[in-house]
Design an enzyme around this catalytic site. Sequence first.
Site, PDB file in Angstrom:
ATOM      1  N   CYS A 180     -13.424  17.782 -22.941  1.00  0.00           N
ATOM      2  CA  CYS A 180     -14.116  17.404 -24.057  1.00  0.00           C
ATOM      3  C   CYS A 180     -15.142  18.429 -24.448  1.00  0.00           C
ATOM      4  CB  CYS A 180     -14.807  16.071 -23.534  1.00  0.00           C
ATOM      5  SG  CYS A 180     -14.015  14.819 -22.823  1.00  0.00           S
ATOM      6  N   HIS A 217     -23.077  13.843 -28.121  1.00  0.00           N
ATOM      7  CA  HIS A 217     -21.655  13.740 -27.352  1.00  0.00           C
ATOM      8  C   HIS A 217     -21.198  12.466 -27.395  1.00  0.00           C
ATOM      9  CE1 HIS A 217     -18.219  15.139 -25.109  1.00  0.00           C
ATOM     10  NE2 HIS A 217     -18.293  13.976 -24.333  1.00  0.00           N
ATOM     11  N   GLU A 257     -27.498  11.431 -21.516  1.00  0.00           N
ATOM     12  CA  GLU A 257     -27.515  12.375 -22.736  1.00  0.00           C
ATOM     13  C   GLU A 257     -28.847  12.025 -23.349  1.00  0.00           C
ATOM     14  OE1 GLU A 257     -25.022  14.050 -26.740  1.00  0.00           O
ATOM     15  OE2 GLU A 257     -24.468  12.187 -25.562  1.00  0.00           O
ATOM     16  N   LYS A 280     -18.628   9.919 -33.210  1.00  0.00           N
ATOM     17  CA  LYS A 280     -17.420   9.181 -32.663  1.00  0.00           C
ATOM     18  C   LYS A 280     -17.234   7.879 -32.786  1.00  0.00           C
ATOM     19  CE  LYS A 280     -17.113  12.416 -28.589  1.00  0.00           C
ATOM     20  NZ  LYS A 280     -18.080  13.431 -28.793  1.00  0.00           N
ATOM     21  N   HIS A 305     -12.987   9.720 -30.134  1.00  0.00           N
ATOM     22  CA  HIS A 305     -13.119  10.993 -29.143  1.00  0.00           C
ATOM     23  C   HIS A 305     -11.950  11.827 -29.546  1.00  0.00           C
ATOM     24  CE1 HIS A 305     -14.228  13.506 -26.205  1.00  0.00           C
ATOM     25  NE2 HIS A 305     -15.058  12.600 -25.457  1.00  0.00           N
ATOM     26  N   PHE A 361     -15.943  16.114 -18.828  1.00  0.00           N
ATOM     27  CA  PHE A 361     -15.415  15.870 -17.352  1.00  0.00           C
ATOM     28  C   PHE A 361     -15.460  17.088 -16.593  1.00  0.00           C
ATOM     29  CE2 PHE A 361     -12.999  11.502 -17.774  1.00  0.00           C
ATOM     30  CZ  PHE A 361     -14.142  10.821 -17.849  1.00  0.00           C
TER      31      PHE A 361
END
Length: 402
Positions: A162, A294, A305, A326, A331, A390
Amino acid sequence: MKRVVITGAGTINPLGHDAASTFEAMKEGRSGIGALDIRDVDRLQIQIGGQVSGYDENAYFNRQQIALYDRFTQFTLLSARQAIEQAGLKFTGKLADRSGVVLGTSGGGLNTQDENYRVVYEEGKNRVHPFIVPKLMNNAAASHVSMEWNLRGPSFTVATACASSNHAMGQAFNMVRSGMAKVMVTGGSESMLCFGGIKAWEGLRVMSKDGCRPFSATRNGMVQGEGAGIFVFEEYEHAKARGADILCEVAGFAMSSDAADIVMPSKQGAARAIHGALKDGKIAKSKVGYINAHGTGTAANDKTECAAVADVFGAHADQLMISSTKSMHGHLIGGTGAVELFACIMALRKSVIAPTINYEEADPECALDVVPNEARDAEVDVVLSNAFAFGGLNAVLALRKV
């Protein structure tokens, strides 16, 4: 060190087929997430996504090109054309030798892979098209962009889940800043909305069946999207000398690794990347007005976050606006940071902060100004774009108004 600016931007994503329509959708807080229209959708538990609607590959590419271009490459080429046309550059001679392309993607030609798994394993055929490998390889889009526009400098693909787009744009930024390149075409692309692509994500149990609600106490997971965002990063003096329309300046970039867990995010890792981008750009915390988060809509990401932002900015965190687009486009995995950069450019160029839509109920662990549900008019001079992947791989870009 050279200053680096953005002189071209192009996109095709669930909100629009170009920059103007994407800006308009973000300003309106419009959702591009809906029911999936793909093969075997009835076999999926997750049946929503941010698909690029109204798209017909035959309108842009001939049969020979379609045989060679996976959907993620098609999105890249269309977005790159918009960006390069806006920048007004022709890559010939020495400029071509000092211009390249760095793109981010996570899955690469996943639609091609999915289709051909069916051919071999489901239909029992023993032959596939001879161009399958060059069609599905992760660097296909970068290679086709370099060939289409004669970019003969450094060209490659970054795959860091990502954070792929932000990592790619960070590398492009450093190449121009260091003098290695004069111009870099950069960004990211992803098209994972096929049966296998969604089925794999279902296994993680992080997907929502009804919508993306970042930072809201009622959130229940992320929603996948697809599309591309491509930009022209150019040395400032070069852009200024030719009278280019400068969209904004790329001021700083930083990367960090959590070195902790393959899927669970780390507040410390995220904070190091945010702090590093500020330090790299010599930016005071008080100068940052907006952060494009994010913001995946999972509890693990959102809380981590927000905690990282609070740690880095301290008392100034209460003055910051932070939103997740998003909620509108889903995403885009390896392409997500690139499409989200449009929200950053909109904030700097148009003084409009994109909202976090679908916000229903405050979460005490996400007690920041998340610009809920409606866009906001606000003057900002410096913005950040966060990407946390990830594998614990983090990449943060800092942009400033020119």
